[in-house]
Design a protein around this motif. Structure first.
Motif, PDB file in Angstrom:
ATOM      1  N   TRP A  63     -33.422 -34.237 -46.875  1.00 55.67           N
ATOM      2  CA  TRP A  63     -32.670 -35.490 -46.823  1.00 55.67           C
ATOM      3  C   TRP A  63     -31.780 -35.668 -48.045  1.00 55.67           C
ATOM      4  N   VAL A  64     -32.255 -35.238 -49.204  1.00 55.08           N
ATOM      5  CA  VAL A  64     -31.428 -35.321 -50.418  1.00 55.08           C
ATOM      6  C   VAL A  64     -30.203 -34.421 -50.280  1.00 55.08           C
ATOM      7  N   VAL A  65     -30.400 -33.212 -49.780  1.00 52.89           N
ATOM      8  CA  VAL A  65     -29.282 -32.276 -49.597  1.00 52.89           C
ATOM      9  C   VAL A  65     -28.261 -32.855 -48.617  1.00 52.89           C
ATOM     10  N   ARG A  66     -28.737 -33.432 -47.535  1.00 56.62           N
ATOM     11  CA  ARG A  66     -27.825 -34.019 -46.541  1.00 56.62           C
ATOM     12  C   ARG A  66     -27.039 -35.183 -47.131  1.00 56.62           C
ATOM     13  N   LEU A  67     -27.734 -36.041 -47.883  1.00 62.29           N
ATOM     14  CA  LEU A  67     -27.058 -37.179 -48.503  1.00 62.29           C
ATOM     15  C   LEU A  67     -25.990 -36.710 -49.478  1.00 62.29           C
ATOM     16  N   ILE A 120     -34.641 -39.982 -59.408  1.00 63.04           N
ATOM     17  CA  ILE A 120     -35.407 -40.208 -58.181  1.00 63.04           C
ATOM     18  C   ILE A 120     -35.062 -39.146 -57.138  1.00 63.04           C
ATOM     19  N   LEU A 121     -33.775 -38.867 -56.953  1.00 66.22           N
ATOM     20  CA  LEU A 121     -33.365 -37.876 -55.954  1.00 66.22           C
ATOM     21  C   LEU A 121     -33.858 -36.474 -56.325  1.00 66.22           C
ATOM     22  N   ARG A 122     -33.798 -36.150 -57.592  1.00 65.45           N
ATOM     23  CA  ARG A 122     -34.295 -34.833 -58.021  1.00 65.45           C
ATOM     24  C   ARG A 122     -35.806 -34.753 -57.820  1.00 65.45           C
ATOM     25  N   LYS A 123     -36.504 -35.870 -58.049  1.00 63.53           N
ATOM     26  CA  LYS A 123     -37.949 -35.905 -57.818  1.00 63.53           C
ATOM     27  C   LYS A 123     -38.257 -35.658 -56.339  1.00 63.53           C
ATOM     28  N   GLY A 124     -37.414 -36.194 -55.464  1.00 66.09           N
ATOM     29  CA  GLY A 124     -37.597 -35.957 -54.033  1.00 66.09           C
ATOM     30  C   GLY A 124     -37.465 -34.487 -53.682  1.00 66.09           C
ATOM     31  N   ILE A 125     -36.497 -33.799 -54.305  1.00 58.95           N
ATOM     32  CA  ILE A 125     -36.326 -32.362 -54.067  1.00 58.95           C
ATOM     33  C   ILE A 125     -37.566 -31.598 -54.499  1.00 58.95           C
ATOM     34  N   GLU A 126     -38.108 -31.978 -55.635  1.00 57.13           N
ATOM     35  CA  GLU A 126     -39.267 -31.266 -56.184  1.00 57.13           C
ATOM     36  C   GLU A 126     -40.559 -31.620 -55.452  1.00 57.13           C
ATOM     37  N   LEU A 141     -31.047 -43.097 -60.495  1.00 50.91           N
ATOM     38  CA  LEU A 141     -31.011 -42.624 -59.115  1.00 50.91           C
ATOM     39  C   LEU A 141     -31.075 -41.103 -59.051  1.00 50.91           C
ATOM     40  N   ALA A 142     -30.426 -40.430 -60.008  1.00 53.24           N
ATOM     41  CA  ALA A 142     -30.469 -38.961 -60.040  1.00 53.24           C
ATOM     42  C   ALA A 142     -31.888 -38.463 -60.285  1.00 53.24           C
ATOM     43  N   VAL A 183     -26.105 -32.303 -61.911  1.00 49.65           N
ATOM     44  CA  VAL A 183     -25.143 -32.299 -60.797  1.00 49.65           C
ATOM     45  C   VAL A 183     -25.236 -33.594 -60.002  1.00 49.65           C
ATOM     46  N   ILE A 184     -26.455 -34.001 -59.681  1.00 49.91           N
ATOM     47  CA  ILE A 184     -26.636 -35.231 -58.899  1.00 49.91           C
ATOM     48  C   ILE A 184     -26.084 -36.431 -59.655  1.00 49.91           C
TER      49      ILE A 184
END
Length: 402
Positions: free
Chosen positions: A349-353, A335-341, A332-333, A376-377
């Motif tokens: 949305w990642v920052v808000r979550l 995937i979320l980091r990929k969204g940031i990039e 999951l980390a 961190v994530i």
């Protein structure tokens, strides 16, 4: 045998089975359990099942459930009574086996089930250790059985869910009914959708108290069936952290009215999966109360929303890549980091979550996307999973000394 006109167990009977099956560790109490009027009086038409639970380090085999034929019944209305009912009941966790059940409960990973679907590795392992016993019972009485009822509380509910999917795939002519109380999530969304289609949503009775922490675990991408649907939501006043709402005796008290039907039970529960509702919650500046069970439901819905948003525009597969040292938090980390990039819009949305999660966990909130490294994530997600698991463990501990 008391069934509704649609050949479902009534809520009171399903709950009494899920409550009393904890006696499978005691031979005398098993006999008393099988004396229920729901069951056939013929001893040769039942089987007590044992299961392997735990891990390679702590592994034990003990009583886990019962397969039995239902008793003959009088005709009710236009109900079809020409074929018999089989009842398969699984117990929840116990401390009688060196806490091996706890290892299975929190052995959170994913593997492919015997029907080709992504499920919880610990739950699936227990089911697989009983599969041959269930198959032998069903084959022995195959011509007698038209309806199969799978019942369980807590861990037993997760096993009942995986069992019902396997039975429907391998005995397609049987009508399979599923009844779970306070069960954790047994598999990914793909599993839940396929199960709902195979059984149909009307045959899936998922009962849960509003403050029971166990149905909240594991977090997304694990989900409940039926889909769409929220299950039968029962009001409970017990505090989330006390875990009292998980007690099967309380579930029985909630549904013990013999006149209660599945359609009459439960409070209206709006789904938190609607995009606009989740977006509004993620974007809100309101404080997050970690003692409110809705907080953890919103966090789970927010995690699902953001992950799906990222998967739509990237080439990442959610179900692949769990081999070796890759954990769910790792995946999951990533995937979320990929969204940031990937884009500024996804990054917001990642920052808000992550801000919502960190606030709920009492952590210092990271305000900038660049501060949310993979490490961190992953740390935040693992802390979140540990937090939810701790509450779930307390709930399970409360029921292991019946």
């Amino acid at each position: 045998m008391n069934v509704t006109e649609n050949n479902h167990l009534i809520p009171k009977d399903a709950a009494s089975l899920a409550r009393d099956i904890y006696a499978v560790q005691d031979e005398f109490l098993v006999k008393a359990f099988l004396n229920k009027p729901l069951f056939s009086p013929k001893g040769r038409e039942k089987k007590t099942m044992s299961a392997e639970v735990g891990s390679r380090l702590i592994n034990t085999k003990d009583g886990f459930g019962v397969c039995a034929l239902g008793a003959e019944q009088e005709k009710v209305g236009n109900q079809d009574t020409s074929n018999r009912h089989a009842i398969i009941v699984f117990r929840g966790s116990t401390t009688a086996n060196m806490y091996a059940d706890w290892i299975s409960n929190f052995r959170i990973g994913v593997e492919t089930s015997s029907t080709g679907l992504p499920v919880h590795i610990g739950f699936n392992s227990i089911f697989m250790s009983m599969k041959d016993q269930i198959e032998k019972f069903l084959n022995q009485h195959n011509n007698k059985i038209k309806y199969v009822h799978c019942v369980g509380h807590s861990l037993g509910g997760a096993i009942a869910t995986i069992t019902s999917d396997w039975i429907k795939c391998n005995y397609s002519t049987k009508e399979v009914k599923l009844y779970t109380f306070g069960a954790p999530k047994p598999g990914f969304e793909w599993f839940a959708r396929k199960l709902t289609t195979r059984l149909n949503s009307e045959s899936v009775h998922r009962v849960f108290h509003s403050t029971d922490p166990v149905p909240m675990i594991p977090l997304y991408p694990f989900v409940h069936a039926p889909i769409p649907g929220t299950g039968t939501h029962l009001y409970s006043s017990e505090a989330l952290l006390s875990a009292d709402a998980h007690d099967m005796r309380l579930y029985f008290d909630s549904v013990k009215d013999p006149e209660a039907s599945w359609s009459s039970l439960g409070d209206p529960l709006p789904s938190t999966s609607y995009d606009k509702l989740v977006e509004k919650w993620l974007a809100s500046d309101g404080s997050v109360n970690p003692f409110n069970p809705k907080t953890w439901e919103w966090i789970n819905a927010g995690l699902e929303y953001v992950i799906k948003k990222i998967l739509k525009v990237t080439a990442i597969s959610l179900q692949a890549g769990f081999s070796g040292c890759i954990t769910l938090a790792d995946k999951l980390a990533l995937i979320l980091r990929k969204g940031i990039e990937y884009s500024a819009k996804l990054s917001i949305w990642v920052v808000r979550l992550m801000a919502k999660i960190m606030q709920a966990l009492g952590m210092k909130i990271k305000q900038k996307a660049e501060e949310l490294t993979h490490f961190v994530i992953r740390y935040v997600l693992q802390t979140l999973m540990n937090k939810i698991s701790t509450v779930g463990k307390q709930a399970i501990k409360n029921i292991t000394k019946y």
